[in-house]
Design an enzyme around this catalytic site. Structure first.
Site, PDB file in Angstrom:
ATOM      1  N   ASN A 177       2.676 -87.662  62.660  1.00  0.00           N
ATOM      2  CA  ASN A 177       1.723 -86.566  62.783  1.00  0.00           C
ATOM      3  C   ASN A 177       0.390 -86.894  62.113  1.00  0.00           C
ATOM      4  O   ASN A 177      -0.675 -86.507  62.604  1.00  0.00           O
ATOM      5  CB  ASN A 177       2.315 -85.293  62.188  1.00  0.00           C
ATOM      6  CG  ASN A 177       3.296 -84.627  63.141  1.00  0.00           C
ATOM      7  OD1 ASN A 177       3.324 -84.915  64.324  1.00  0.00           O
ATOM      8  ND2 ASN A 177       4.118 -83.738  62.617  1.00  0.00           N
ATOM      9  N   CYS A 217       2.345 -77.935  63.077  1.00  0.00           N
ATOM     10  CA  CYS A 217       2.754 -79.237  62.537  1.00  0.00           C
ATOM     11  C   CYS A 217       1.608 -80.037  61.934  1.00  0.00           C
ATOM     12  O   CYS A 217       1.603 -80.314  60.737  1.00  0.00           O
ATOM     13  CB  CYS A 217       3.441 -80.059  63.630  1.00  0.00           C
ATOM     14  SG  CYS A 217       5.047 -79.416  64.143  1.00  0.00           S
TER      15      CYS A 217
END
Length: 220
Positions: free
Chosen positions: A44, A96
């Protein structure tokens, strides 16, 4: 599939749980807990960095007169870079990426390695700047004021084909970001026809004061 396990038995159980996915050819990596946790966070962080990089190039292109889309096409031909997620825009949101890069930075500080991910603070700053820039551009196009103007926001989710509005740049209050949009302006969020049902999801009920344009209204 990335398994973080301490023994082979745990891996076998996970194989049974995800057998349908594995039989379709999904890659499988078995590793320890620490590596598995870092895989998710690092992935991420890398994606957020890629998105903020092209948005930083958009800031430069705006001043120099370059075309950031052509720039992305050109460098995207390099297999080491790739074209996916190399689109300049309002920045990333969701549940996220913003959370993970901030948590990663905080954890790195806790373990004495803050300098290793210090760049993520700039990634976050660039991302938030894009939201402010969209508001600034709207103000420029409207002559510096949105007083008594009706503004349509085409979509509220943080990405296409989703009903998730967590930390969505589209649902951000412009006045909270810049203080430059007067309360008397009337933003009208709008969802696409194909995703109308998503607007009625439980996530959207978290925003009871948001006014939506009805499908049969003149502005639809």
């Amino acid at each position: 599939m990335v398994y973080g396990v301490s023994d082979e038995r745990a891996a076998e159980l996970l194989d049974a749980v995800y057998s349908a996915i594995l039989t379709r050819g999904a890659p499988r990596i078995v590793t320890d807990f620490a590596t598995a946790e870092l895989v998710k966070t690092a992935a991420n962080a890398f994606l957020a960095t890629k998105i903020s990089f092209i948005n930083a190039m958009a800031e430069i292109a705006e001043v120099t007169g370059a075309d950031v889309t052509t720039l992305a096409d050109a460098i995207g031909h390099d297999a080491r870079i790739g074209r996916r997620f190399l689109n300049a825009g309002i920045g990333f949101g969701g549940g996220c990426l913003p959370k993970d890069i901030r948590a990663f930075t905080a954890r790195a500080e806790e373990i004495g390695r803050a300098e290793s991910v210090a760049f993520l603070r700039q990634v976050d700053a660039i991302n938030l700047r894009r939201r402010e820039r969209v508001v600034d551009l709207a103000l420029e196009l409207l002559g510096g004021s949105v007083f008594e103007r009706r503004i349509a926001v085409l979509g509220l989710t943080f990405k296409p084909n989703s009903d998730d509005v967590r930390d969505s740049p589209a649902s951000m209050s412009p006045s909270a970001s810049t203080g430059s949009v007067q309360p008397s302006s009337r933003p009208t969020p709008r969802a696409s026809r194909t995703r109308g049902r998503g607007i009625r999801s439980s996530r959207m009920r978290r925003m009871p004061l948001t006014r939506f344009a009805a499908p049969n209204s003149p502005s639809w």
